[in-house]
Design an enzyme around this catalytic site. Structure first.
Site, PDB file in Angstrom:
ATOM      1  NE  ARG A  35      -4.257  -1.814   1.753  1.00  0.00           N
ATOM      2  CZ  ARG A  35      -5.016  -2.179   2.349  1.00  0.00           C
ATOM      3  NH1 ARG A  35      -5.379  -1.927   3.616  1.00  0.00           N
ATOM      4  NH2 ARG A  35      -6.087  -2.906   2.169  1.00  0.00           N
ATOM      5  CE  LYS A 197     -23.004 -15.240   6.430  1.00  0.00           C
ATOM      6  NZ  LYS A 197     -23.250 -14.380   7.829  1.00  0.00           N
ATOM      7  N   GLY A 353     -10.680  -7.250  -1.526  1.00  0.00           N
ATOM      8  CA  GLY A 353     -10.841  -7.998  -0.211  1.00  0.00           C
ATOM      9  C   GLY A 353     -10.610  -9.574  -0.800  1.00  0.00           C
ATOM     10  N   GLY A 376     -14.736  -3.390  -0.034  1.00  0.00           N
ATOM     11  CA  GLY A 376     -16.114  -2.770   0.029  1.00  0.00           C
ATOM     12  C   GLY A 376     -16.194  -1.495  -1.020  1.00  0.00           C
TER      13      GLY A 376
HETATM   14  P1  AMP Z   1     -17.648 -13.004   1.511  1.00  0.00           P
HETATM   15  O1  AMP Z   1     -16.802 -12.379   2.559  1.00  0.00           O
HETATM   16  O2  AMP Z   1     -19.040 -13.174   1.586  1.00  0.00           O
HETATM   17  O3  AMP Z   1     -16.984 -12.587   0.308  1.00  0.00           O
HETATM   18  O4  AMP Z   1     -16.860 -14.369   1.515  1.00  0.00           O
HETATM   19  C1  AMP Z   1     -15.591 -14.980   1.606  1.00  0.00           C
HETATM   20  C2  AMP Z   1     -15.522 -16.204   2.198  1.00  0.00           C
HETATM   21  O5  AMP Z   1     -16.418 -17.104   1.730  1.00  0.00           O
HETATM   22  C3  AMP Z   1     -14.180 -16.786   1.912  1.00  0.00           C
HETATM   23  O6  AMP Z   1     -13.644 -16.734   3.451  1.00  0.00           O
HETATM   24  C4  AMP Z   1     -14.317 -18.308   1.901  1.00  0.00           C
HETATM   25  O7  AMP Z   1     -13.833 -19.015   2.686  1.00  0.00           O
HETATM   26  C5  AMP Z   1     -15.856 -18.419   1.960  1.00  0.00           C
HETATM   27  N1  AMP Z   1     -16.591 -19.490   1.212  1.00  0.00           N
HETATM   28  C6  AMP Z   1     -16.316 -19.508  -0.023  1.00  0.00           C
HETATM   29  N2  AMP Z   1     -17.374 -20.679  -0.445  1.00  0.00           N
HETATM   30  C7  AMP Z   1     -17.962 -21.280   0.887  1.00  0.00           C
HETATM   31  C8  AMP Z   1     -18.749 -22.402   1.008  1.00  0.00           C
HETATM   32  N3  AMP Z   1     -19.137 -23.068   0.202  1.00  0.00           N
HETATM   33  N4  AMP Z   1     -19.256 -22.538   2.188  1.00  0.00           N
HETATM   34  C9  AMP Z   1     -18.767 -21.590   3.221  1.00  0.00           C
HETATM   35  N5  AMP Z   1     -17.851 -20.626   3.168  1.00  0.00           N
HETATM   36  C10 AMP Z   1     -17.581 -20.277   1.755  1.00  0.00           C
END
Ligand code: AMP
Length: 395
Positions: A35, A197, A353, A376
């Site tokens: 950074r 999610k 991210g 974000g």
């Molecule tokens: P997000 O913060 O919503 O972008 O999610 C990122 C996180 O999603 C990462 O840390 C991954 O380990 C997790 N992830 C990806 N696929 C899955 C899955 N099938 N089940 C649970 N967690 C997941």
């Protein structure tokens, strides 16, 4: 109109530059200076044009208190060696003494102010505090994309307290890639969306639906969609309160003409652990007690074909639990596909991210067109939201 720092007349001026020096620290030592390196082109440009540079940043979450372990002093030292020039470090970011020291510094000096979040007013976007920051100089340049989705004093409030303002080279690059992908993409435009999610991604799915030719969906959020389709998902992650929303998105996709593409196979495991028993399963036969933690090999090939047919690719969110080696394959395959598509002439953009972390982990950061510096912020930009730290520069 937002002016680039390249077009600002800064000769003889003191230029306040909001940078993102929120670097990882371990025992007071900087473990990754990417950074700091990223801010150097803007700093050099301002100095070449005859301006004095005053840098502002946050570091960590001191929550309005002075926390010595979150001081930017080590950053000043690293910046000094990277620039091969003295960096004046001031132990506050506002006040008469700060102003005095800035005015006494050389006309081409580089000054770094102490962590702006040592003042609670920073994240409150307090106007008096923003005015005090603005009083440190004549021109404001925002080059901290990762915080530009937050309306804070040093990212947004300050703009109205200076004569002129503009964007730095880093944000300019973000706007060039993310902006043209959303507003004027070379088609076909394919988005790959993943992550744990659905709740964090609803807005971006809806916004991209009107723009993309295809959206490939992976990660944990697929299971909420499968539930909405009436499939059995075993012990996979499901957001029960989002099933209805998932149904609505599936319906909308039918009428909007976008191809919303879901995995046909997944890697299922008997526990959320790298050591768990796991195997590849069709998405139509996930058994009770098994959870999907990655996309399967058939899906990897299908997603790869889609990516290689695209002229513009946007990727946000991992395909599986890529932090565990047993479930990294799908995310690695997508990273590889983006790298190969780039070689074929496609524009490939990775959101910040987790996807930025993943592409770095697999060694493909330099093999794609652009890796966003804001998680974000890039998501909100793709959702079509106005980023306050950028909107404020439009005087
Ligand atoms: P997000 O913060 O919503 O972008 O999610 C990122 C996180 O999603 C990462 O840390 C991954 O380990 C997790 N992830 C990806 N696929 C899955 C899955 N099938 N089940 C649970 N967690 C997941």
């Amino acid at each position: 109109m937002i002016t680039s720092v390249a077009d600002l007349d800064v000769a003889g001026s003191t230029v306040l530059v909001r940078v993102d020096f929120n670097v990882p620290l371990q025992d007071g030592k900087i473990t990754d200076d990417a950074r700091i390196t990223a801010a150097i082109p803007t700093i050099k440009l301002i100095r070449e044009k005859g301006g004095r540079v005053v840098l502002m940043s946050h570091l960590g979450r001191p929550k309005g208190e002075i926390k010595p372990e979150l001081s930017l002093k080590p950053v000043a030292e690293r910046l000094s060696s990277l620039l091969n020039t003295d960096v004046v470090f001031l132990d506050n970011c506002i006040g008469a003494e700060v102003q005095q020291s800035i005015s006494e510094a050389a006309s081409d000096a580089v000054v770094l102010l102490e962590n702006v979040r040592f003042h609670a007013e920073e994240t409150q976007n307090n106007d008096a505090f923003a005015a005090a920051l603005g009083a440190n100089g004549d021109v404001f340049v925002n080059d901290a994309f990762g915080t530009s989705h937050r309306a804070h004093a040093s990212t947004a409030g300050i703009a109205k307290h200076v004569q002129r303002c503009g964007v730095g080279l880093l944000i300019e690059k973000e706007l060039k890639y993310l902006g043209s992908a959303v507003n004027d993409p070379q088609k076909p435009l394919v988005a790959i969306l993943g992550g744990s999610k659905i709740s964090g991604k609803i807005d971006v799915i809806e916004s991209l639906m009107d723009k993309c030719d295809a959206i490939l969906v992976g990660g944990g959020m697929i299971f909420t969609f499968y539930k909405a389709m009436g499939k059995q998902v075993g012990a996979s992650l499901v957001e029960e309160d989002r099933i209805e929303m998932a149904s609505e998105i599936l319906e909308k996709a039918k009428t909007s003409g976008v191809r919303l593409i879901f995995p046909t196979d997944v890697v299922v495991a008997d526990a959320f652990s790298n050591e768990a028993k796991h195997h590849v399963e069709s998405v139509d036969s996930i058994q009770d007690g098994w959870m999907g933690l990655d996309i399967g090999p058939e899906t990897e090939r299908m997603f790869r074909r889609e990516v290689l047919h695209a002229k513009t690719v946007l990727w946000n969110g991992p395909m599986g639990v890529f932090e565990m080696s047993s479930f990294e394959s799908g995310t690695r395959a997508v990273a590889q596909a983006l790298a190969d598509a780039t070689l074929d002439g496609a524009t490939t953009i990775v959101g910040g991210g987790d996807s930025a972390a993943a592409i770095k982990q697999f060694g493909f950061s330099k093999s794609v067109s652009h890796v966003s510096t804001g998680g974000g912020a890039s998501l909100e930009f793709l959702e079509g939201k106005i980023l306050p730290g950028i909107a404020a520069l439009d005087k």
